[in-house]
Write an enzyme that holds these catalytic residues in place. Structure first.
Site, PDB file in Angstrom:
ATOM      1  N   HIS A 188      -6.567  -6.424  -1.884  1.00 31.32           N
ATOM      2  CA  HIS A 188      -5.497  -5.627  -1.413  1.00 31.32           C
ATOM      3  C   HIS A 188      -4.336  -6.239  -0.574  1.00 31.32           C
ATOM      4  CE1 HIS A 188      -3.765  -1.507  -0.665  1.00 31.32           C
ATOM      5  NE2 HIS A 188      -3.692  -1.585   0.412  1.00 31.32           N
ATOM      6  N   SER A 211       0.967  -1.073  -0.108  1.00 32.89           N
ATOM      7  CA  SER A 211      -0.016  -0.031   0.117  1.00 32.89           C
ATOM      8  C   SER A 211       1.120   1.234  -0.001  1.00 32.89           C
ATOM      9  CB  SER A 211      -0.989  -0.072   1.214  1.00 32.89           C
ATOM     10  OG  SER A 211      -1.986   0.787   0.991  1.00 32.89           O
ATOM     11  N   ASP A 257      -8.562  -5.808  -6.021  1.00 26.08           N
ATOM     12  CA  ASP A 257      -8.002  -4.848  -5.151  1.00 26.08           C
ATOM     13  C   ASP A 257      -8.756  -3.337  -6.022  1.00 26.08           C
ATOM     14  OD1 ASP A 257      -7.324  -2.674  -3.707  1.00 26.08           O
ATOM     15  OD2 ASP A 257      -5.257  -2.914  -4.065  1.00 26.08           O
TER      16      ASP A 257
END
Length: 464
Positions: free
Chosen positions: A439, A169, A379
């Site tokens: 994610h 991230s 994601d």
């Protein structure tokens, strides 16, 4: 991405800053190692009154092979403000899960693991003065390099192991800036370390490309209609213009507005897995929480979808774990709360939050550093569509050949009937497309993630 979405664990920890101005205790141990050397941890004062916490696990599979040194993975969490020592460790890739039970898919099988609460103010890391929070990724990298010097320069064994910075991230922005800072220190003879490579997992490298990808992707999967697509594209174009003008703080506000808009027109799609609604995946939070600007992830209940177990907190509560038995084990100062300053971390970095780091990836590639990009198929926040867009913008001299290459399918174990991922590599650039993952790739597809890590690090146990 762990960013811009306030966790329930933070509600009890976001206190007036006056209560968080900490007097560093002179008696705190700067480091500690278990009797068998399997774990060590401690604080490094990266600047006066700024203290960064680290936790190192030595792999039981570690072998001494001068021709193929055992690797070390430095895991950098996102947010900014999410704890690698807590979240990445106990909820994703560390040796133990939230119940302190062994994790079968731990990345410790392929490498030693170094978790850091990065930057200062995250997790157990803390500052004694509000002015000491970093305001840019580059400032964070300077602190991170100081940490690496303290850990590696005194340990000849670690110096022989290549270090792979693996990020998730927003951690991807931290990773590329830290890698460049570390290389500079290595070249100057200040840091005794071998950089093995950088891996960017679902990473927020180019906010413009991600925000521009959201509308078209959601329209294609029937989550937005034409009206929602038009409105989201219009706001994404506004973000693009703000970024081009260097108005990064304004772009952060527009990013928040765009997420609100998409939530409205998609009936609250989950930003970490577009097949879900926000209430079905605990990392998704409400728009009102988002506007408070606290960047942290929380998905214990998501993990319990896969594990019929509970943490010592009684309800899968990582807050209770980190502020209870582990705080005592790690000898954390009494007046430091795990995650207690995380909201301030995001606020301090809001001017850098939307700044792209594509140039830094190019610089690493040009220096011959191995760069791996991996992305979960489902994601949204860091959608593969956006990742592909920024990769195509690279100026690296090998990018044309890379883009023209065919992909290779990946499987797990002896099963060749179910494709788990695709991959391709050209020179020092590598890409993994992880299927049926959102994610949090190590959580959704632990088997292929472990295979990937063995490939990235070329671990001596990669084929085991």
């Amino acid at each position: 991405m762990e960013m811009g979405r306030k966790s329930h664990l933070q509600v009890s920890l976001v206190l007036p800053f006056s209560l968080l101005i900490l007097l560093f205790l002179p008696g705190i141990a700067t480091s500690f190692r278990t009797h068998d050397g399997s774990e060590s941890w401690g604080y490094v004062q990266v600047r006066p009154k700024a203290h960064m916490f680290w936790l190192y696990y030595r792999s039981p599979n570690r072998v001494h092979d001068p021709t193929k040194p055992w690797p070390i993975i430095l895991w950098l969490q996102g947010g900014p403000g999410a704890s690698g020592v807590g979240l990445g460790n106990f909820e994703e890739v560390g040796p133990l899960d939230l119940s302190l039970k062994p994790r079968n898919s731990t990345w410790l099988q392929k490498a030693d693991l170094l978790f850091v609460d990065y930057p200062v103010g995250t997790g157990y890391s803390f500052v004694e003065d509000e002015s000491l929070f970093v305001k840019t990724d580059v400032e964070a990298a300077t602190d991170g390099t100081t940490l690496l010097m303290e850990i590696f320069n005194r340990n000849e064994t670690l110096q022989q192991s290549p270090l792979f910075i693996v990020a998730e991230s927003y951690g991807g922005k931290f990773a590329v800036t830290l890698a460049l800072s570390a290389l500079k220190a290595i070249e100057a003879g200040k840091l005794k370390l071998k950089l093995g490579g950088v891996a960017l997992g679902d990473s927020w490298i180019s906010p413009e490309d991600f925000t521009s990808s959201w509308g078209p992707l959601l329209k294609d999967v029937s989550r937005l209609d034409n009206t929602g697509l038009q409105k989201s594209n219009s706001l994404a174009e506004q973000i693009k213009k703000e970024l081009e003008a260097g108005n990064f703080s304004q772009a952060t506000d527009s990013w928040s507005e765009l997420e609100d808009l998409i939530s409205q027109y998609s009936n609250n799609v989950d930003f970490y897995n577009f097949l879900l609604d926000s209430g079905q995946d605990p990392v998704s939070l409400t728009a009102s929480e988002l506007k408070q600007g606290v960047a942290i992830k929380r998905y214990s209940r998501y993990l319990h979808t896969f594990r019929d177990s509970h943490s010592p907190g009684g309800d899968g509560d990582i807050d209770s774990l980190m502020n209870g038995v582990l705080k005592k084990k790690f000898n954390i100062p009494n007046n430091v709360s795990w995650g207690g300053q995380s909201s301030f971390v995001f606020d301090a970095l809001r001017g850098d939050f939307m700044r792209p780091r594509i140039d830094e990836v190019d610089q690493l590639l040009a220096k011959g550093v191995n760069v791996t990009v991996y992305n979960g198929q489902l994601d949204l926040i860091c959608a593969t569509k956006g990742t592909s867009a920024w990769v195509e913008k690279l100026k690296w001299d090998g990018i044309k050949s890379f883009l023209e290459m065919d992909r290779t399918p990946l499987y797990c174990g002896d099963d060749r009937t179910s494709t788990k991922a695709f991959t391709k590599s050209y020179k020092n650039l590598h890409f993994f497309w992880i299927l049926k993952a959102g994610h949090f790739v190590p959580v959704d597809q632990p088997c292929v993630a472990l295979t990937m890590v063995g490939s990235i690090t070329q671990s001596p146990s990669a084929t085991k």
